[in-house]
Design a protein around this motif. Sequence first.
Motif, PDB file in Angstrom:
ATOM      1  N   PHE A  61       0.812  -1.210   0.000  1.00 12.46           N
ATOM      2  CA  PHE A  61       0.000   0.000   0.000  1.00 12.46           C
ATOM      3  C   PHE A  61       0.850   1.267   0.000  1.00 12.46           C
ATOM      4  O   PHE A  61       0.340   2.346  -0.316  1.00 12.46           O
ATOM      5  N   CYS A  62       2.132   1.151   0.358  1.00 12.06           N
ATOM      6  CA  CYS A  62       3.016   2.321   0.399  1.00 12.06           C
ATOM      7  C   CYS A  62       4.285   2.065  -0.409  1.00 12.06           C
ATOM      8  O   CYS A  62       5.406   2.108   0.140  1.00 12.06           O
ATOM      9  N   PRO A  63       4.166   1.773  -1.718  1.00  9.81           N
ATOM     10  CA  PRO A  63       5.365   1.480  -2.506  1.00  9.81           C
ATOM     11  C   PRO A  63       6.157   2.751  -2.812  1.00  9.81           C
ATOM     12  O   PRO A  63       5.641   3.871  -2.705  1.00  9.81           O
ATOM     13  N   GLU A  64       7.395   2.568  -3.199  1.00 13.78           N
ATOM     14  CA  GLU A  64       8.236   3.699  -3.591  1.00 13.78           C
ATOM     15  C   GLU A  64       7.698   4.325  -4.875  1.00 13.78           C
ATOM     16  O   GLU A  64       7.325   3.622  -5.819  1.00 13.78           O
ATOM     17  N   ASN A  65       7.662   5.637  -4.917  1.00 15.63           N
ATOM     18  CA  ASN A  65       7.278   6.363  -6.125  1.00 15.63           C
ATOM     19  C   ASN A  65       8.546   6.656  -6.913  1.00 15.63           C
ATOM     20  O   ASN A  65       9.409   7.414  -6.475  1.00 15.63           O
ATOM     21  N   VAL A  66       8.675   6.047  -8.097  1.00 19.03           N
ATOM     22  CA  VAL A  66       9.901   6.208  -8.875  1.00 19.03           C
ATOM     23  C   VAL A  66       9.779   7.300  -9.935  1.00 19.03           C
ATOM     24  O   VAL A  66      10.691   7.470 -10.753  1.00 19.03           O
ATOM     25  N   ALA A  67       8.696   8.033  -9.943  1.00 18.40           N
ATOM     26  CA  ALA A  67       8.540   9.131 -10.907  1.00 18.40           C
ATOM     27  C   ALA A  67       9.667  10.136 -10.733  1.00 18.40           C
ATOM     28  O   ALA A  67       9.907  10.645  -9.644  1.00 18.40           O
ATOM     29  N   GLY A  68      10.380  10.392 -11.814  1.00 24.79           N
ATOM     30  CA  GLY A  68      11.495  11.335 -11.782  1.00 24.79           C
ATOM     31  C   GLY A  68      12.800  10.750 -11.296  1.00 24.79           C
ATOM     32  O   GLY A  68      13.849  11.405 -11.393  1.00 24.79           O
ATOM     33  N   LYS A  69      12.775   9.535 -10.762  1.00 29.31           N
ATOM     34  CA  LYS A  69      14.008   8.922 -10.282  1.00 29.31           C
ATOM     35  C   LYS A  69      14.800   8.314 -11.443  1.00 29.31           C
ATOM     36  O   LYS A  69      14.247   8.043 -12.512  1.00 29.31           O
ATOM     37  N   VAL A  70      16.088   8.109 -11.198  1.00 28.56           N
ATOM     38  CA  VAL A  70      16.988   7.633 -12.251  1.00 28.56           C
ATOM     39  C   VAL A  70      17.203   6.137 -12.105  1.00 28.56           C
ATOM     40  O   VAL A  70      17.642   5.656 -11.046  1.00 28.56           O
ATOM     41  N   VAL A  71      16.886   5.405 -13.162  1.00 25.17           N
ATOM     42  CA  VAL A  71      17.001   3.949 -13.169  1.00 25.17           C
ATOM     43  C   VAL A  71      17.924   3.537 -14.301  1.00 25.17           C
ATOM     44  O   VAL A  71      17.689   3.880 -15.464  1.00 25.17           O
ATOM     45  N   LEU A  72      18.979   2.809 -13.967  1.00 27.58           N
ATOM     46  CA  LEU A  72      19.888   2.285 -14.989  1.00 27.58           C
ATOM     47  C   LEU A  72      19.626   0.797 -15.147  1.00 27.58           C
ATOM     48  O   LEU A  72      19.623   0.048 -14.169  1.00 27.58           O
ATOM     49  N   ILE A  73      19.401   0.368 -16.392  1.00 25.91           N
ATOM     50  CA  ILE A  73      19.075  -1.031 -16.693  1.00 25.91           C
ATOM     51  C   ILE A  73      20.100  -1.580 -17.673  1.00 25.91           C
ATOM     52  O   ILE A  73      20.268  -1.035 -18.775  1.00 25.91           O
ATOM     53  N   THR A  74      20.781  -2.652 -17.299  1.00 20.35           N
ATOM     54  CA  THR A  74      21.688  -3.311 -18.244  1.00 20.35           C
ATOM     55  C   THR A  74      20.928  -4.413 -18.979  1.00 20.35           C
ATOM     56  O   THR A  74      19.929  -4.943 -18.487  1.00 20.35           O
ATOM     57  N   GLY A  75      21.401  -4.739 -20.173  1.00 20.02           N
ATOM     58  CA  GLY A  75      20.697  -5.722 -20.989  1.00 20.02           C
ATOM     59  C   GLY A  75      19.321  -5.239 -21.384  1.00 20.02           C
ATOM     60  O   GLY A  75      18.357  -6.015 -21.431  1.00 20.02           O
ATOM     61  N   ALA A  76      19.216  -3.935 -21.709  1.00 22.52           N
ATOM     62  CA  ALA A  76      17.906  -3.315 -21.924  1.00 22.52           C
ATOM     63  C   ALA A  76      17.426  -3.384 -23.372  1.00 22.52           C
ATOM     64  O   ALA A  76      16.373  -2.831 -23.690  1.00 22.52           O
ATOM     65  N   SER A  77      18.149  -4.061 -24.239  1.00 24.58           N
ATOM     66  CA  SER A  77      17.776  -4.044 -25.654  1.00 24.58           C
ATOM     67  C   SER A  77      16.729  -5.096 -26.010  1.00 24.58           C
ATOM     68  O   SER A  77      16.144  -5.036 -27.099  1.00 24.58           O
ATOM     69  N   SER A  78      16.488  -6.061 -25.127  1.00 25.74           N
ATOM     70  CA  SER A  78      15.506  -7.105 -25.432  1.00 25.74           C
ATOM     71  C   SER A  78      15.111  -7.826 -24.148  1.00 25.74           C
ATOM     72  O   SER A  78      15.664  -7.570 -23.073  1.00 25.74           O
ATOM     73  N   GLY A  79      14.141  -8.727 -24.267  1.00 29.80           N
ATOM     74  CA  GLY A  79      13.772  -9.601 -23.173  1.00 29.80           C
ATOM     75  C   GLY A  79      13.261  -8.871 -21.937  1.00 29.80           C
ATOM     76  O   GLY A  79      12.557  -7.865 -22.013  1.00 29.80           O
ATOM     77  N   ILE A  80      13.641  -9.379 -20.780  1.00 30.42           N
ATOM     78  CA  ILE A  80      13.194  -8.804 -19.519  1.00 30.42           C
ATOM     79  C   ILE A  80      13.658  -7.360 -19.386  1.00 30.42           C
ATOM     80  O   ILE A  80      12.907  -6.484 -18.948  1.00 30.42           O
ATOM     81  N   GLY A  81      14.908  -7.085 -19.775  1.00 30.79           N
ATOM     82  CA  GLY A  81      15.447  -5.731 -19.665  1.00 30.79           C
ATOM     83  C   GLY A  81      14.647  -4.719 -20.464  1.00 30.79           C
ATOM     84  O   GLY A  81      14.387  -3.602 -19.994  1.00 30.79           O
ATOM     85  N   GLU A  82      14.249  -5.088 -21.668  1.00 32.18           N
ATOM     86  CA  GLU A  82      13.438  -4.198 -22.498  1.00 32.18           C
ATOM     87  C   GLU A  82      12.119  -3.869 -21.818  1.00 32.18           C
ATOM     88  O   GLU A  82      11.718  -2.699 -21.732  1.00 32.18           O
ATOM     89  N   HIS A  83      11.442  -4.877 -21.302  1.00 28.39           N
ATOM     90  CA  HIS A  83      10.134  -4.647 -20.680  1.00 28.39           C
ATOM     91  C   HIS A  83      10.262  -3.979 -19.319  1.00 28.39           C
ATOM     92  O   HIS A  83       9.329  -3.285 -18.884  1.00 28.39           O
ATOM     93  N   LEU A  84      11.395  -4.148 -18.647  1.00 27.37           N
ATOM     94  CA  LEU A  84      11.638  -3.373 -17.431  1.00 27.37           C
ATOM     95  C   LEU A  84      11.706  -1.884 -17.757  1.00 27.37           C
ATOM     96  O   LEU A  84      11.195  -1.046 -17.017  1.00 27.37           O
ATOM     97  N   ALA A  85      12.341  -1.558 -18.882  1.00 26.50           N
ATOM     98  CA  ALA A  85      12.408  -0.159 -19.307  1.00 26.50           C
ATOM     99  C   ALA A  85      11.006   0.399 -19.528  1.00 26.50           C
ATOM    100  O   ALA A  85      10.684   1.515 -19.084  1.00 26.50           O
ATOM    101  N   TYR A  86      10.148  -0.374 -20.175  1.00 22.29           N
ATOM    102  CA  TYR A  86       8.786   0.092 -20.450  1.00 22.29           C
ATOM    103  C   TYR A  86       7.990   0.263 -19.151  1.00 22.29           C
ATOM    104  O   TYR A  86       7.226   1.227 -19.003  1.00 22.29           O
ATOM    105  N   GLU A  87       8.170  -0.657 -18.207  1.00 24.73           N
ATOM    106  CA  GLU A  87       7.410  -0.593 -16.958  1.00 24.73           C
ATOM    107  C   GLU A  87       7.867   0.591 -16.106  1.00 24.73           C
ATOM    108  O   GLU A  87       7.046   1.307 -15.530  1.00 24.73           O
ATOM    109  N   TYR A  88       9.178   0.806 -16.027  1.00 23.61           N
ATOM    110  CA  TYR A  88       9.676   1.980 -15.307  1.00 23.61           C
ATOM    111  C   TYR A  88       9.230   3.258 -16.012  1.00 23.61           C
ATOM    112  O   TYR A  88       8.929   4.272 -15.362  1.00 23.61           O
ATOM    113  N   ALA A  89       9.192   3.234 -17.336  1.00 27.32           N
ATOM    114  CA  ALA A  89       8.758   4.407 -18.094  1.00 27.32           C
ATOM    115  C   ALA A  89       7.310   4.754 -17.770  1.00 27.32           C
ATOM    116  O   ALA A  89       6.962   5.932 -17.610  1.00 27.32           O
ATOM    117  N   ARG A  90       6.456   3.756 -17.670  1.00 25.03           N
ATOM    118  CA  ARG A  90       5.046   3.992 -17.332  1.00 25.03           C
ATOM    119  C   ARG A  90       4.906   4.665 -15.973  1.00 25.03           C
ATOM    120  O   ARG A  90       3.930   5.379 -15.721  1.00 25.03           O
TER     121      ARG A  90
END
Length: 310
Positions: free
Chosen positions: A40-69
């Motif tokens: 009920f009290c998760p971290e708000n990542v809006a505006g925060k900086v997230v670095l993702i390795t292996g972001a060109s495909s697979g899980i990394g790609e979709h992690l980028a999309y989820e953080y972007a949302r």
Amino acid sequence: MDFIHQLLSIIFPLLTTLLLLFFLPPYLLFKLLSYIFRSFCPENVAGKVVLITGASSGIGEHLAYEYARKGARLALVARREDRLGEVADKSRRLGSPDVLIIPADVSKPEHCKVFIDKAVDYFGCLDHLVSNAAVVQLSMFQDVTQISDFHRVMSTNFWGSVHGAHFAVPHLRKNKGKIIAIASIAGFMPLPKHCFYSAAKAALISFYEVLRVEFGSEIGITIVIPGLIYTDMVLQHAYSSEIQTGFLPGQSAERCAKSIVASACRGDTYLTQPAWYRTFWMFKMLCPELLDSICLLLLIGKPRSAKKTS
């Protein structure tokens, strides 16, 4: 001294069992209440900086999309610059206010320093490090002719994460940031033809468990243990022709990424995805021979000898 060890071997398991009978119920209740509160009290990542390795495909790609949302600013790292550009464009459309792409190879320590420095120089800080980059090479150990052919598995899957964390820790500590380490069910299951991959992922799990103790509350660490996830790596013919995965239901990379980001924002220590794969831990502890037999099913109907790697 031998007598003491023999005595402890008898007494200690009995005392531990009795202690668990009294301790386990309130502990599980505490964990449940903690999970509900953090949900009920998760971290708000809006505006925060997230670095993702292996972001060109697979899980990394979709992690980028989820953080972007969720409105996070993204630093995306992978070897394929063209694919990174495509992921960055979609991330911006999904809601990320700023995306930086950094072509790099995590298996090279100097690259790890560069992408951490570039991200911090560009954004001014770092809040989440998602260590996701991985490669897989399949082979029965008896068919390996050059061990050095598999050095890259350890260099990418383990050392790449270690070097990235080493350079990121000073920046994460400033903001009480988080590390999200993407390990694998292979880290504790004896999957045939995965001996080097499994060793790297097992090392990754142990490494971040120790860091969690060393860092305490300064840096949060979520260790993610995915099961069978339908990524490009798994769906490619080179993988499916070697391993029988039909009897194991998998999960989409998109659904897995949603669970990972939610877990990281809750501050979970572990996430197994899909969740039912956690039962394999029980098999490993209580009846490891049964787990060995389950893993052997991965070879049924497939050639037991992989192609030579050199």
